[in-house]
Design a protein around this motif. Structure first.
Motif, PDB file in Angstrom:
ATOM      1  N   GLN A  98      -8.480  14.891  57.885  1.00 39.44           N
ATOM      2  CA  GLN A  98      -7.302  14.064  58.160  1.00 39.44           C
ATOM      3  C   GLN A  98      -7.747  12.813  58.912  1.00 39.44           C
ATOM      4  O   GLN A  98      -8.746  12.852  59.641  1.00 39.44           O
ATOM      5  CB  GLN A  98      -6.267  14.852  58.993  1.00 39.44           C
ATOM      6  CG  GLN A  98      -5.669  16.072  58.316  1.00 39.44           C
ATOM      7  CD  GLN A  98      -4.792  15.726  57.128  1.00 39.44           C
ATOM      8  OE1 GLN A  98      -4.330  14.584  56.993  1.00 39.44           O
ATOM      9  NE2 GLN A  98      -4.549  16.700  56.263  1.00 39.44           N
TER      10      GLN A  98
ATOM     11  N   GLN B  54      -5.398  11.517  55.508  1.00 38.49           N
ATOM     12  CA  GLN B  54      -5.686  11.243  54.113  1.00 38.49           C
ATOM     13  C   GLN B  54      -5.444   9.768  53.790  1.00 38.49           C
ATOM     14  O   GLN B  54      -4.497   9.173  54.277  1.00 38.49           O
ATOM     15  CB  GLN B  54      -4.784  12.093  53.202  1.00 38.49           C
ATOM     16  CG  GLN B  54      -5.122  13.564  53.192  1.00 38.49           C
ATOM     17  CD  GLN B  54      -4.337  14.324  52.153  1.00 38.49           C
ATOM     18  OE1 GLN B  54      -4.584  15.487  51.896  1.00 38.49           O
ATOM     19  NE2 GLN B  54      -3.358  13.662  51.547  1.00 38.49           N
TER      20      GLN B  54
ATOM     21  N   VAL C  12      -4.815   9.285  48.043  1.00 38.49           N
ATOM     22  CA  VAL C  12      -4.844  10.736  47.853  1.00 38.49           C
ATOM     23  C   VAL C  12      -3.440  11.286  48.036  1.00 38.49           C
ATOM     24  O   VAL C  12      -2.909  11.331  49.140  1.00 38.49           O
ATOM     25  CB  VAL C  12      -5.818  11.406  48.849  1.00 38.49           C
ATOM     26  CG1 VAL C  12      -5.830  12.915  48.633  1.00 38.49           C
ATOM     27  CG2 VAL C  12      -7.222  10.831  48.697  1.00 38.49           C
TER      28      VAL C  12
ATOM     29  N   SER D 210      -4.564  16.904  48.260  1.00 40.08           N
ATOM     30  CA  SER D 210      -5.979  17.072  48.564  1.00 40.08           C
ATOM     31  C   SER D 210      -6.320  18.550  48.718  1.00 40.08           C
ATOM     32  O   SER D 210      -5.796  19.391  47.985  1.00 40.08           O
ATOM     33  CB  SER D 210      -6.311  16.285  49.841  1.00 40.08           C
ATOM     34  OG  SER D 210      -7.677  16.382  50.160  1.00 40.08           O
TER      35      SER D 210
ATOM     36  N   ALA E  51      -6.750  18.212  43.091  1.00 40.56           N
ATOM     37  CA  ALA E  51      -6.338  17.010  43.810  1.00 40.56           C
ATOM     38  C   ALA E  51      -5.536  16.098  42.878  1.00 40.56           C
ATOM     39  O   ALA E  51      -5.724  16.106  41.667  1.00 40.56           O
ATOM     40  CB  ALA E  51      -7.558  16.264  44.338  1.00 40.56           C
TER      41      ALA E  51
ATOM     42  N   TRP F 116     -13.687   8.968  46.596  1.00 40.10           N
ATOM     43  CA  TRP F 116     -13.430  10.389  46.871  1.00 40.10           C
ATOM     44  C   TRP F 116     -14.650  11.221  46.463  1.00 40.10           C
ATOM     45  O   TRP F 116     -15.484  10.786  45.694  1.00 40.10           O
ATOM     46  CB  TRP F 116     -12.231  10.888  46.058  1.00 40.10           C
ATOM     47  CG  TRP F 116     -11.074   9.943  46.000  1.00 40.10           C
ATOM     48  CD1 TRP F 116     -10.228   9.599  47.033  1.00 40.10           C
ATOM     49  CD2 TRP F 116     -10.611   9.202  44.867  1.00 40.10           C
ATOM     50  NE1 TRP F 116      -9.287   8.715  46.607  1.00 40.10           N
ATOM     51  CE2 TRP F 116      -9.485   8.444  45.280  1.00 40.10           C
ATOM     52  CE3 TRP F 116     -11.018   9.102  43.535  1.00 40.10           C
ATOM     53  CZ2 TRP F 116      -8.785   7.612  44.414  1.00 40.10           C
ATOM     54  CZ3 TRP F 116     -10.329   8.269  42.668  1.00 40.10           C
ATOM     55  CH2 TRP F 116      -9.221   7.539  43.116  1.00 40.10           C
TER      56      TRP F 116
ATOM     57  N   PHE G 224     -13.725  10.033  50.819  1.00 41.31           N
ATOM     58  CA  PHE G 224     -12.911  11.101  51.407  1.00 41.31           C
ATOM     59  C   PHE G 224     -13.056  12.392  50.602  1.00 41.31           C
ATOM     60  O   PHE G 224     -13.022  12.376  49.361  1.00 41.31           O
ATOM     61  CB  PHE G 224     -11.447  10.665  51.432  1.00 41.31           C
ATOM     62  CG  PHE G 224     -10.536  11.582  52.198  1.00 41.31           C
ATOM     63  CD1 PHE G 224     -10.489  11.540  53.583  1.00 41.31           C
ATOM     64  CD2 PHE G 224      -9.726  12.498  51.539  1.00 41.31           C
ATOM     65  CE1 PHE G 224      -9.653  12.388  54.295  1.00 41.31           C
ATOM     66  CE2 PHE G 224      -8.880  13.351  52.234  1.00 41.31           C
ATOM     67  CZ  PHE G 224      -8.851  13.289  53.614  1.00 41.31           C
TER      68      PHE G 224
ATOM     69  N   ILE H  44     -11.811  15.577  48.890  1.00 43.39           N
ATOM     70  CA  ILE H  44     -10.501  15.916  48.319  1.00 43.39           C
ATOM     71  C   ILE H  44     -10.410  17.339  47.788  1.00 43.39           C
ATOM     72  O   ILE H  44      -9.350  17.754  47.317  1.00 43.39           O
ATOM     73  CB  ILE H  44     -10.141  14.942  47.180  1.00 43.39           C
ATOM     74  CG1 ILE H  44     -11.217  14.972  46.092  1.00 43.39           C
ATOM     75  CG2 ILE H  44      -9.942  13.529  47.723  1.00 43.39           C
ATOM     76  CD1 ILE H  44     -10.824  14.254  44.822  1.00 43.39           C
TER      77      ILE H  44
END
Length: 245
Positions: free
Chosen positions: A14, A16, A20, A23, A29, A82, A114, A116
Motif C-alpha cells: 500500500q 496502490q 491498479v 491487486s 489483478a 507492475w 508495483f 500486483i
C-alpha cells in the motif's frame, strides 16, 4: 504461517497506484493501461544455486530478482508499471521473507513499479517475476533494428559480477575493497531503466547483456540479419560487406 497470512504480511503493498483497480488478494489483478501506450511484458526465473549462490543474503536475492527483470524493460525502452511474483520456499522463515521483501521493495520504489499479485508454494527456493510496463506506440527498442555502420556501445562496466561470483566461489582473490565492490555488483546489479527510455529514437537496436557481450551481440546481429559473432576469433562478420571487421 498460512499462505494467506504470509501474503497479507509481506506482499500486500500500500498505497496502490491509480492504475491498479484490483491487486493482491483476488484471483487476478485488474489494471488500467494509459491511453496511447503499448504494453511491454517480460518474465524471468531465478533458482538458488543456479542464478545466485546459496549463501546470498535474502535482501540481495529480492533486489536482484527484480533487477534482472527491470533490465529487460530497460532494454526495450519501457517505463516500469507492475509486476507479479511466484515464490517457492523450502520452509517459511519470517525473518528471511521480511528481508527478501525489503530488498525487492526498495528497488521497486526506486523505479515506480508495483507488486500486483503472484503465488507462493513449498519447494526448492525459486523466484519467478513477471514485469509489465508501457511505451509509446512503435517506440520499443528491438534487437532487430541494427544497421551497417552502427556503433556497438555498452553502459556500465563488464565483468564486475563475474569477478564477484568467482570471489564468492573462492576462485579469485582480490584486495578487500575491490573484492567487496565486485560482490556488491554481483548481488545488486543496476537496471538501466532511465537510460533505456533516453535511447528511444536514438539507438537502432538494444538488449540487456545476460550471456556475455559476444553472445548477446550475436543475438542482435542474427535478429537484424547482419551476420554473427565468431567467439573463437572475436571477429564480427558482415556478409553484406564481404569482409571481416
Amino acid at each position: 504461517m498460512s499462505e494467506f497470512s504470509l501474503i497479507r504480511e509481506h506482499f500486500l503493498w500500500q498505497p496502490q497506484p491509480e492504475s491498479v483497480r484490483v491487486s493482491v488478494g483476488d484471483d487476478a489483478a485488474v489494471l488500467t493501461l494509459p491511453a496511447n501506450k503499448e504494453l511491454v511484458v517480460s518474465v524471468d526465473t531465478s533458482n538458488a544455486g543456479v542464478h545466485f549462490p546459496l549463501e546470498t543474503p535474502p535482501h540481495a536475492i529480492g533486489y536482484k530478482a527484480l533487477a534482472v527483470n527491470l533490465s529487460d524493460l530497460a532494454a526495450m525502452g519501457a517505463e516500469p508499471a507492475w509486476f507479479t511474483l511466484a515464490l517457492s520456499l523450502p520452509a517459511v522463515d519470517q525473518e528471511w521473507v521480511a528481508e527478501f521483501t525489503r530488498g525487492m521493495r526498495e528497488l521497486a520504489e526506486q523505479h515506480g513499479i508495483f507488486l500486483i499479485g503472484g503465488d507462493t508454494t513449498r519447494g526448492a527456493l525459486s523466484i519467478t517475476i513477471q514485469v509489465m510496463g508501457w511505451i509509446p506506440p512503435g517506440r520499443a527498442l528491438l534487437r532487430s533494428g541494427a544497421r551497417h555502420g552502427d556503433w556497438v556501445c555498452v553502459s556500465g562496466t563488464l565483468g564486475d559480477a563475474a569477478a564477484g561470483l568467482a570471489i564468492v566461489q573462492q576462485r579469485l582473490v582480490l584486495p578487500t575493497a575491490a573484492a567487496a565492490f565486485c560482490v556488491q555488483r554481483l548481488n545488486y546489479p543496476t537496471p538501466r531503466v532511465a537510460l533505456g527510455q533516453c535511447l528511444r529514437g536514438l539507438a537502432s537496436a538494444c538488449m540487456d547483456i545476460s550471456d556475455g557481450l559476444l553472445a548477446d551481440l550475436g543475438h542482435i546481429l542474427t535478429a537484424s540479419g547482419w551476420g554473427r559473432v565468431c567467439s573463437t576469433r572475436r571477429f564480427l562478420f558482415q556478409p553484406h560487406c564481404n569482409h571481416w571487421r
